[in-house]
Motif scaffolding. Structure first.
Motif, mmCIF file in Angstrom:
data_model
loop_
_atom_site.group_PDB
_atom_site.id
_atom_site.type_symbol
_atom_site.label_atom_id
_atom_site.label_comp_id
_atom_site.label_asym_id
_atom_site.label_seq_id
_atom_site.Cartn_x
_atom_site.Cartn_y
_atom_site.Cartn_z
ATOM 1 N N THR A 56 0.830 -1.205 0.000
ATOM 2 C CA THR A 56 0.000 0.000 0.000
ATOM 3 C C THR A 56 0.860 1.249 0.000
ATOM 4 O OG1 THR A 56 -1.799 -1.132 1.166
ATOM 5 C CG2 THR A 56 -1.783 1.267 1.253
ATOM 6 N N LEU A 57 1.895 1.250 0.849
ATOM 7 C CA LEU A 57 2.790 2.405 0.920
ATOM 8 C C LEU A 57 3.495 2.640 -0.410
ATOM 9 C CD1 LEU A 57 4.446 1.832 4.430
ATOM 10 C CD2 LEU A 57 2.718 3.550 3.848
ATOM 11 N N VAL A 58 4.003 1.573 -1.012
ATOM 12 C CA VAL A 58 4.691 1.692 -2.288
ATOM 13 C C VAL A 58 3.735 2.206 -3.364
ATOM 14 C CG1 VAL A 58 5.779 0.361 -4.149
ATOM 15 C CG2 VAL A 58 6.469 -0.016 -1.773
ATOM 16 N N GLY A 59 2.493 1.740 -3.300
ATOM 17 C CA GLY A 59 1.501 2.203 -4.268
ATOM 18 C C GLY A 59 1.203 3.681 -4.156
ATOM 19 N N ASP A 60 1.438 4.253 -2.964
ATOM 20 C CA ASP A 60 1.177 5.684 -2.746
ATOM 21 C C ASP A 60 2.451 6.520 -2.781
ATOM 22 O OD1 ASP A 60 -1.507 5.109 -2.408
ATOM 23 O OD2 ASP A 60 -1.354 4.925 -0.229
ATOM 24 N N ALA A 61 3.620 5.907 -2.995
ATOM 25 C CA ALA A 61 4.895 6.623 -2.926
ATOM 26 C C ALA A 61 4.955 7.741 -3.965
ATOM 27 C CB ALA A 61 6.047 5.649 -3.131
ATOM 28 N N GLU A 62 5.598 8.857 -3.569
ATOM 29 C CA GLU A 62 5.710 10.014 -4.456
ATOM 30 C C GLU A 62 7.151 10.359 -4.811
ATOM 31 O OE1 GLU A 62 3.683 13.213 -2.557
ATOM 32 O OE2 GLU A 62 1.697 12.310 -2.765
ATOM 33 N N THR A 63 8.103 10.119 -3.882
ATOM 34 C CA THR A 63 9.475 10.554 -4.159
ATOM 35 C C THR A 63 10.504 9.438 -4.041
ATOM 36 O OG1 THR A 63 9.769 11.257 -1.854
ATOM 37 C CG2 THR A 63 9.015 12.922 -3.436
ATOM 38 N N GLN A 64 10.475 8.617 -2.970
ATOM 39 C CA GLN A 64 11.536 7.641 -2.798
ATOM 40 C C GLN A 64 11.073 6.408 -2.026
ATOM 41 O OE1 GLN A 64 14.613 8.578 0.287
ATOM 42 N NE2 GLN A 64 13.748 10.646 0.184
ATOM 43 N N ILE A 65 11.706 5.281 -2.368
ATOM 44 C CA ILE A 65 11.437 4.007 -1.704
ATOM 45 C C ILE A 65 12.778 3.340 -1.427
ATOM 46 C CG2 ILE A 65 10.462 1.683 -1.950
ATOM 47 C CD1 ILE A 65 8.460 2.960 -3.984
ATOM 48 N N GLN A 66 12.930 2.838 -0.218
ATOM 49 C CA GLN A 66 14.071 1.991 0.135
ATOM 50 C C GLN A 66 13.504 0.619 0.497
ATOM 51 O OE1 GLN A 66 15.126 5.041 3.033
ATOM 52 N NE2 GLN A 66 17.259 4.886 2.365
ATOM 53 N N PHE A 67 13.977 -0.392 -0.201
ATOM 54 C CA PHE A 67 13.471 -1.759 0.002
ATOM 55 C C PHE A 67 14.641 -2.666 0.354
ATOM 56 C CE2 PHE A 67 13.039 -6.069 -1.407
ATOM 57 C CZ PHE A 67 11.743 -6.443 -1.114
ATOM 58 N N ALA A 68 14.483 -3.493 1.369
ATOM 59 C CA ALA A 68 15.463 -4.528 1.699
ATOM 60 C C ALA A 68 14.709 -5.801 2.051
ATOM 61 C CB ALA A 68 16.342 -4.102 2.870
ATOM 62 N N GLY A 69 15.210 -6.925 1.547
ATOM 63 C CA GLY A 69 14.552 -8.180 1.871
ATOM 64 C C GLY A 69 15.050 -9.319 1.012
ATOM 65 N N HIS A 70 14.422 -10.467 1.214
ATOM 66 C CA HIS A 70 14.748 -11.664 0.455
ATOM 67 C C HIS A 70 14.301 -11.491 -0.999
ATOM 68 C CE1 HIS A 70 14.544 -15.918 -0.818
ATOM 69 N NE2 HIS A 70 15.460 -16.127 0.106
ATOM 70 N N VAL A 71 14.993 -12.167 -1.890
ATOM 71 C CA VAL A 71 14.671 -12.032 -3.311
ATOM 72 C C VAL A 71 13.228 -12.441 -3.598
ATOM 73 C CG1 VAL A 71 15.562 -14.338 -3.853
ATOM 74 C CG2 VAL A 71 15.481 -12.576 -5.647
ATOM 75 N N ASP A 72 12.684 -13.415 -2.867
ATOM 76 C CA ASP A 72 11.285 -13.811 -3.072
ATOM 77 C C ASP A 72 10.328 -12.706 -2.642
ATOM 78 O OD1 ASP A 72 12.084 -16.244 -4.086
ATOM 79 O OD2 ASP A 72 11.817 -17.338 -2.204
ATOM 80 N N GLN A 73 10.688 -11.985 -1.572
ATOM 81 C CA GLN A 73 9.865 -10.865 -1.136
ATOM 82 C C GLN A 73 9.888 -9.754 -2.176
ATOM 83 O OE1 GLN A 73 11.925 -10.240 2.562
ATOM 84 N NE2 GLN A 73 10.550 -11.562 3.723
ATOM 85 N N PHE A 74 11.052 -9.544 -2.770
ATOM 86 C CA PHE A 74 11.152 -8.564 -3.857
ATOM 87 C C PHE A 74 10.259 -8.957 -5.026
ATOM 88 C CE2 PHE A 74 13.267 -7.868 -7.999
ATOM 89 C CZ PHE A 74 13.084 -6.497 -8.100
ATOM 90 N N ARG A 75 10.309 -10.230 -5.401
ATOM 91 C CA ARG A 75 9.502 -10.674 -6.542
ATOM 92 C C ARG A 75 8.014 -10.503 -6.275
ATOM 93 N NH1 ARG A 75 13.643 -15.255 -6.847
ATOM 94 N NH2 ARG A 75 14.963 -14.682 -8.619
#
Length: 359
Positions: free
Chosen positions: A126-145
């Motif tokens: 939900t947060l990523v869907g509303d993002a306007e300027t920047q996103i920092q993502f960290a996690g397992h490759v499956d979570q990324f997918r």
């Protein structure tokens, strides 16, 4: 247990007050005529026949004719199964209430602890869907997918997306450049398990321990100050020292920074080389909090620690204190700060290097 307590429990389990009284009375009497049951409890004589037939339909008693209508308590297996089933439903309902209480909706300036990772993941999407300027993502490759679609849509909107990935299988399980292109601005690989962290627009965080943790819980943050703590955790533990596996930057594209620390790191090197650097800063005026944009030449950068020598890059520790840059717009000289700026005139949301000239 007293008769009154047992009657109350049976009422809670779905029997009417008269049905509960008649059944408890029959348990004590054994076989009894309808009139004897009525005499032994508070069920009115005209109602006792209907009450007994209703109890028979529910499997609690059986009736038969012996001079008059007679009843006896049925084998309790049916009753016990019913009560145990209801008990299980009550326990399930209690657990559901507890779970929902532990997972409140996230509102402004709130930190919530939740029990399920699914809640953290859904909030992150939900947060990523509303993002306007920047996103920092960290996690397992499956979570990324599982979040590729949302990240790609954000990148398409012009959001800067940085991802830090790890995998049980090592680099061989990572997405290739084609899979990362159009999804993120830059990606790095961490060869150690990392927690799941998604930080959006400096205001919101979704966090959960790494998949190997014995505890399943999550932290949902909607607060700039607490999110700043997660931001530094991301920079120091999940980003700074790890190998870049993809970047969308090329020599032909303007370099845009959403973190002033990385801008100052590069600008310090350029200024040491004698370059004239023109930048565009988008952000907010500190006095009014109104959006603003300034364009000009960088005349100075400020950071903690000593300047670098021999073309060395500023260590992140030198950028942990006050970090700012000074921009000469031609008509004014403006001090620009970063996230959480206090002393400067502008809090930068993005800094773009427009031109670099050497004498």
């Amino acid at each position: 247990m007293k008769d009154s307590e047992l009657i109350q429990i049976l009422e809670d389990a779905g029997l009417s007050p008269y049905q509960s009284e008649a059944y408890v009375t029959l348990l004590a009497l054994g076989n009894a005529s309808a009139t004897d049951v009525a005499d032994a409890c508070d069920v009115p004589d005209p109602r006792i026949y209907d009450v007994l037939r209703d109890l028979e339909a529910k499997g609690y008693v059986e009736t038969y004719q012996q001079d008059s209508l007679t009843a006896r308590a049925h084998d309790p297996d049916v009753v016990l199964d019913d009560l145990r089933s209801r008990s299980s439903e009550y326990l399930d309902a209690a657990e559901e209430i507890e779970e929902r209480w532990n997972e409140p909706a996230v509102t402004e300036h709130e930190v919530s602890i939740v029990k399920r990772f699914d809640t953290v993941m859904n909030r992150a999407k939900t947060l990523v869907g509303d993002a306007e300027t920047q996103i920092q993502f960290a996690g397992h490759v499956d979570q990324f997918r599982s979040m590729t679609e949302e990240l790609a849509a954000a990148h398409e909107r012009g959001v800067t997306v940085k991802i830090s990935l790890w995998s049980d299988e090592g680099k061989g399980d990572l997405p290739d450049e084609a899979a990362l292109e159009g999804v993120c601005t830059e990606a790095r690989y961490r060869d150690l398990p990392s927690p799941f962290v998604v930080i959006v627009d400096r205001t919101s965080t979704s966090f959960a321990p790494n998949q190997r943790s014995t505890n399943e819980y999550g932290v949902l943050v909607s607060d700039r100050t607490y999110t700043f703590v997660f931001h530094w955790f991301f920079l120091t533990a999940l980003w700074e020292s790890w190998d870049t596996i993809y970047t969308a930057r090329t020599a032909d594209t303007p370099t845009t920074y959403v973190d002033i620390r990385y801008a100052v790191r590069d600008l310090e090197t350029l200024l040491n080389e004698g370059a004239t650097v023109e930048v565009t800063v988008q952000g907010y005026e500190m006095e009014t909090n109104d959006p603003t944009e300034v364009h000009g030449v960088v005349t100075d950068v400020t950071f903690s620690g000593d300047p670098t020598e021999n073309d060395q890059q500023l260590p992140l520790s030198h950028l942990a204190g006050r970090v700012s840059l000074t921009v000469d717009t031609g008509s004014d000289v403006v001090d620009v700060g970063g996230w959480g700026a206090i002393l400067e005139e502008i809090e930068a949301e993005s800094i773009t290097i427009d031109d670099v000239q050497y004498e």
